[in-house]
Each structure stands twice: as C-alpha cells, then as structure tokens.
Design an enzyme around this catalytic site. Structure first.
Site, mmCIF file in Angstrom:
data_model
loop_
_atom_site.group_PDB
_atom_site.id
_atom_site.type_symbol
_atom_site.label_atom_id
_atom_site.label_comp_id
_atom_site.label_asym_id
_atom_site.label_seq_id
_atom_site.Cartn_x
_atom_site.Cartn_y
_atom_site.Cartn_z
ATOM 1 N N SER A 159 29.079 35.367 66.912
ATOM 2 C CA SER A 159 28.250 34.415 66.161
ATOM 3 C C SER A 159 29.073 33.175 65.872
ATOM 4 O O SER A 159 30.304 33.254 65.726
ATOM 5 C CB SER A 159 27.781 35.038 64.843
ATOM 6 O OG SER A 159 27.195 34.061 64.001
ATOM 7 N N TYR A 172 29.107 39.465 57.324
ATOM 8 C CA TYR A 172 28.675 39.231 58.704
ATOM 9 C C TYR A 172 29.677 38.350 59.443
ATOM 10 O O TYR A 172 30.116 38.680 60.557
ATOM 11 C CB TYR A 172 27.298 38.568 58.691
ATOM 12 C CG TYR A 172 26.725 38.285 60.050
ATOM 13 C CD1 TYR A 172 26.150 39.295 60.820
ATOM 14 C CD2 TYR A 172 26.735 36.996 60.581
ATOM 15 C CE1 TYR A 172 25.609 39.034 62.070
ATOM 16 C CE2 TYR A 172 26.200 36.725 61.823
ATOM 17 C CZ TYR A 172 25.639 37.744 62.568
ATOM 18 O OH TYR A 172 25.106 37.475 63.808
#
Length: 276
Positions: A159, A172
């Site tokens: 990401s 995350y």
C-alpha cells in the site's frame, strides 16, 4: 568496433499468451485487487490457484471464468494465510495438481482503522497476522520451491500507506511497510537463484475494503480525490480513484519476462497521491 556484441534479446510476448504454461498462486483472490489479478492472469494464459479464506467469493470467480470464451483455468483453494501449516499444505497441493509454481502474488489483507492510542491488541495482532505474517508464510513456501528450480517471481501488493503516514491507519500502514521490506529482503537473498521479488503499492482503489470506509458518506470518493487538510492527506493529482485492473496491470508487468531485470523494487500505483 567492439570486440563483443551482446546476443539479441529474445522476443518477450505481451499478448494473450504471455503467461501460457505458467502456474500462479494468488492470495486474497475472492474480491477486489486479488480477483482482478486472477482474471488478468487467466486472460493471458496462466493457470491460477485462487486462494482466499472466504470460499464463496472463490467459487463465484472460478465459475464465471469457466463460462468465458475461451474458458479460463482457475482453481479454488480456500486458504487462511495466517495458518503456516495450511499454507505449506496448499502450496504442495497446488504443485501436485497444477504443476510447479512460477508466480506468487500476495494480495490478502485486512484493514482496522482507529487512532493509534485506541487500537486494541487484537486489532494490531490480526492486522499483522494477515498483512505481514501471511506474506511471510506464502513467500517462504513458494520461494523454497522456486529457488531449487532457479526461476520464479513473487509480487507483494502492499500500500502507499507503507511509505507515508496516515491518520487512523497505524496498524495497516506498519504492517504493509513490514511486508514490503520483507519482500525486498527476500528478493536479495534469492536473486542469485534467478527468483525476482517486487512490491506494488496501490493508493485508494475502488474495492470493498475502500468502500467500507465510505459508508454513510455519499461524497467520500470525491473527498479522497481532493484530499483532506484536517487529516494531512494529499489528494490524487490524476483526479480519479484507481480501479482494481490498474493495480493488476502493474502486477502482471512485474511478473512478466518484460520485467526480467527488475527485482526488489516498489512501484506506487496511486495517481501521484504520495507525491513520490
């Protein structure tokens, strides 16, 4: 005149047969980016072991691919990547049933959002179990087999949050950063065996995970595109949210022979959102 002229590089196909004869394993294949990667690989001739811990999504994907013309070959393998024993058994089964593994694409991931001080121990543990330890489990199992054959490719979908701080996304972002660096370290260790390891870092992409953060906010997509000063978040210079196919295209390039001299790299596919 030079004494040595390098041999001409062989033609590298990039059409429908680009992955013909190759076996790929894709995690998180039941929806979103994982599903898009499976569809793109099958469309280019690969045989794909589609894995996910939600069997319903896998069954729907495999069924729809079988109805296409020509029918694509994808086989469902329900799998929880946090279970190392299950991962090892599934990779062994895939190689027994489909053939030697040429490509692994790590897509499986979860998102738990909260301020860092409000994250629970379970939020943190669950996030790392899937996003980081899961990548370790699958990559270890695949790389051990690929290095013996002196060929193979691993692509981890991380990401852009791994490279820029995000409010409410500490677990995350940290888990994705760890997965990205693990993949690069693995790439260094297996390079002499001819195995390549790369990372694709998507930004905001139109997936169920993304839409789960938009519930009750009809203008949420435009807000992501424009950015949010209050959360220190830049917008998306290209002015659009990515589609899963945009990420799949980057994955397939890195997995292809066209990228045969690329390893340990991290490609951001985020419309310029991180200003890199």
């Amino acid at each position: 005149m030079p004494e040595h002229i390098p041999a001409q590089l062989p033609h590298q196909p990039s059409g429908e047969d680009e992955f013909a004869g190759r076996v790929a394993l894709v995690t998180g294949a039941g929806q979103g980016i994982g599903e898009a990667v499976v569809r793109a690989l099958v469309a280019r001739g690969a045989t794909v072991a589609a894995t996910d811990r939600a069997p319903e999504g896998l069954a729907s994907l495999v069924e729809s691919l079988a109805k296409e013309e020509p029918p694509g070959r994808a086989v469902a393998y329900p799998l929880d990547v946090t279970d190392s024993g299950a991962v090892d058994a599934t990779v062994a089964r895939v190689e027994s049933e489909l053939g030697p593994l040429d490509l692994l694409v790590n897509v499986a991931g979860i998102l738990r959002t909260a301020p860092a001080t409000a994250l629970t121990d379970q939020d943190w543990a669950d996030t790392f179990a899937v996003n980081t330890t899961g990548v370790f489990h699958t990559s270890r199992a695949a790389a051990a087999r690929m290095t013996g054959r002196r060929k193979g490719c691993i692509v981890t979908v991380a990401s852009n949050a791994a490279g820029i701080p995000r409010t409410g996304m500490a677990a995350y972002a940290a888990s994705k950063a760890a997965a990205a660096m693990f993949t690069k370290c693995l790439g260094l260790e297996v390079a002499r065996s001819g195995v390549r390891c790369n990372v694709v870092a998507p930004g905001s992409t139109d997936t169920p995970m993304q839409r789960g953060m938009w519930e009750g906010r009809p203008d949420a997509e435009q807000g992501v595109i424009e950015g949010d000063l209050a959360s220190y978040r830049t917008g998306i210079p290209l002015g659009r949210i990515a589609q899963p196919a945009d990420i799949a295209d980057a994955v397939l390039f890195l997995a292809s022979d066209r990228a045969r001299h690329i390893t340990m790299q991290d490609i951001y596919v985020d419309g310029g959102a991180t200003l890199r």
